[in-house]
Design a protein around this motif. Structure first.
Motif, PDB file in Angstrom:
ATOM      1  N   GLY A   1       0.819  -1.199   0.000  1.00 42.43           N
ATOM      2  CA  GLY A   1       0.000   0.000   0.000  1.00 42.43           C
ATOM      3  C   GLY A   1       0.857   1.254   0.000  1.00 42.43           C
ATOM      4  N   TRP A   2       0.282   2.305  -0.542  1.00 38.80           N
ATOM      5  CA  TRP A   2       0.905   3.636  -0.477  1.00 38.80           C
ATOM      6  C   TRP A   2       0.031   4.529   0.396  1.00 38.80           C
ATOM      7  CZ3 TRP A   2       5.563   5.258  -2.190  1.00 38.80           C
ATOM      8  CH2 TRP A   2       6.227   4.474  -3.138  1.00 38.80           C
TER       9      TRP A   2
ATOM     10  N   VAL B   1       4.693  13.503   2.491  1.00 38.38           N
ATOM     11  CA  VAL B   1       5.641  12.393   2.507  1.00 38.38           C
ATOM     12  C   VAL B   1       4.851  11.138   2.154  1.00 38.38           C
ATOM     13  CG1 VAL B   1       7.257  11.020   3.867  1.00 38.38           C
ATOM     14  CG2 VAL B   1       7.092  13.502   4.240  1.00 38.38           C
ATOM     15  N   TYR B   2       5.334  10.422   1.172  1.00 42.74           N
ATOM     16  CA  TYR B   2       4.666   9.214   0.699  1.00 42.74           C
ATOM     17  C   TYR B   2       5.398   7.990   1.246  1.00 42.74           C
ATOM     18  CZ  TYR B   2       1.688  11.851  -2.440  1.00 42.74           C
ATOM     19  OH  TYR B   2       0.744  12.706  -2.942  1.00 42.74           O
ATOM     20  N   TYR B   3       4.627   7.094   1.838  1.00 45.63           N
ATOM     21  CA  TYR B   3       5.169   5.876   2.418  1.00 45.63           C
ATOM     22  C   TYR B   3       4.588   4.654   1.718  1.00 45.63           C
ATOM     23  CZ  TYR B   3       6.187   8.968   6.380  1.00 45.63           C
ATOM     24  OH  TYR B   3       6.633   9.990   7.174  1.00 45.63           O
TER      25      TYR B   3
ATOM     26  N   GLN C   1      10.645   4.270   4.868  1.00 43.90           N
ATOM     27  CA  GLN C   1      11.018   5.524   5.519  1.00 43.90           C
ATOM     28  C   GLN C   1      10.324   6.738   4.904  1.00 43.90           C
ATOM     29  OE1 GLN C   1      13.004   5.785   8.354  1.00 43.90           O
ATOM     30  NE2 GLN C   1      12.550   3.603   8.307  1.00 43.90           N
ATOM     31  N   GLY C   2       9.808   6.591   3.717  1.00 46.27           N
ATOM     32  CA  GLY C   2       9.078   7.685   3.087  1.00 46.27           C
ATOM     33  C   GLY C   2       9.906   8.454   2.078  1.00 46.27           C
ATOM     34  N   THR C   3       9.216   9.091   1.144  1.00 48.94           N
ATOM     35  CA  THR C   3       9.848   9.953   0.163  1.00 48.94           C
ATOM     36  C   THR C   3       8.987  11.208   0.009  1.00 48.94           C
ATOM     37  OG1 THR C   3      10.771  10.047  -2.088  1.00 48.94           O
ATOM     38  CG2 THR C   3       8.707   8.817  -1.827  1.00 48.94           C
ATOM     39  N   GLN C   4       9.644  12.364  -0.040  1.00 48.72           N
ATOM     40  CA  GLN C   4       8.924  13.632  -0.059  1.00 48.72           C
ATOM     41  C   GLN C   4       8.484  13.990  -1.475  1.00 48.72           C
ATOM     42  OE1 GLN C   4       8.220  15.989   2.581  1.00 48.72           O
ATOM     43  NE2 GLN C   4       6.982  16.920   0.944  1.00 48.72           N
ATOM     44  N   VAL C   5       7.231  14.370  -1.596  1.00 50.02           N
ATOM     45  CA  VAL C   5       6.701  14.910  -2.850  1.00 50.02           C
ATOM     46  C   VAL C   5       6.228  16.324  -2.564  1.00 50.02           C
ATOM     47  CG1 VAL C   5       4.869  14.746  -4.562  1.00 50.02           C
ATOM     48  CG2 VAL C   5       6.030  12.668  -3.784  1.00 50.02           C
ATOM     49  N   THR C   6       6.744  17.276  -3.333  1.00 40.28           N
ATOM     50  CA  THR C   6       6.355  18.674  -3.171  1.00 40.28           C
ATOM     51  C   THR C   6       5.869  19.190  -4.519  1.00 40.28           C
ATOM     52  OG1 THR C   6       8.002  18.997  -1.436  1.00 40.28           O
ATOM     53  CG2 THR C   6       7.101  20.973  -2.474  1.00 40.28           C
ATOM     54  N   VAL C   7       4.647  19.711  -4.527  1.00 40.89           N
ATOM     55  CA  VAL C   7       4.052  20.224  -5.752  1.00 40.89           C
ATOM     56  C   VAL C   7       3.782  21.711  -5.565  1.00 40.89           C
ATOM     57  CG1 VAL C   7       2.192  19.976  -7.435  1.00 40.89           C
ATOM     58  CG2 VAL C   7       2.949  17.980  -6.094  1.00 40.89           C
ATOM     59  N   SER C   8       4.375  22.512  -6.413  1.00 41.29           N
ATOM     60  CA  SER C   8       4.188  23.955  -6.312  1.00 41.29           C
ATOM     61  C   SER C   8       3.217  24.439  -7.383  1.00 41.29           C
ATOM     62  CB  SER C   8       5.522  24.669  -6.438  1.00 41.29           C
ATOM     63  OG  SER C   8       6.159  24.323  -7.648  1.00 41.29           O
TER      64      SER C   8
END
Length: 130
Positions: free
Chosen positions: A35-36, A93-95, A122-129
């Motif tokens: 799962g995400w 943060v997506y896990y 541990q997660g990965t950061q997604v940033t949308v501007s």
């Protein structure tokens, strides 16, 4: 022991796409689900999508339905989450998480429940501007 590692996060503009990867190891059989989830600052963790093996069932939250695709590679070691038409509200943060104890998967919308998952990355950061 199952190990999970996310990658593929980054900073993008609204409308762009990202493909997140979850590389898994340690499964003893092919009966599992990946799962995400995501968690934005100041908000609760929420489900995004899920891939269930071995039947290949996929699930999507309403927030990403129609603009995301979850898939698995041929070696069955990496699960991808393709995110399209990204919005600023997708910033989080997506896990990825692994469900190996399938005993309670009969519960309604089991894939949405964080307590169904036994292992987490541990997660990965997604940033949308905008």
């Amino acid at each position: 022991e199952v190990r999970l590692e996310e990658s593929g996060g980054g900073e993008v503009q609204a409308g762009e796409s990202l493909r997140l990867s979850c590389t898994a190891s340690g499964f003893t059989d092919n009966n599992y689900a990946i799962g995400w989830f995501r968690q934005a600052p100041g908000k609760e963790r929420e489900e995004v999508s899920c891939y269930s093996s071995p039947d290949g069932s996929t699930f999507y939250a309403d927030s990403v339905y129609g603009r995301s695709t979850i898939s698995i590679d041929n070696t069955k070691t990496t699960v991808y989450l393709q995110l399209n038409s990204l919005k600023p509200e997708d910033t989080a943060v997506y896990y990825c998480a692994a469900n190996v104890d399938r005993s309670s998967n009969y519960r309604r919308s089991w894939w949405r429940r964080a307590d169904e998952y036994d292992y987490w990355g541990q997660g990965t950061q997604v940033t949308v501007s905008s």
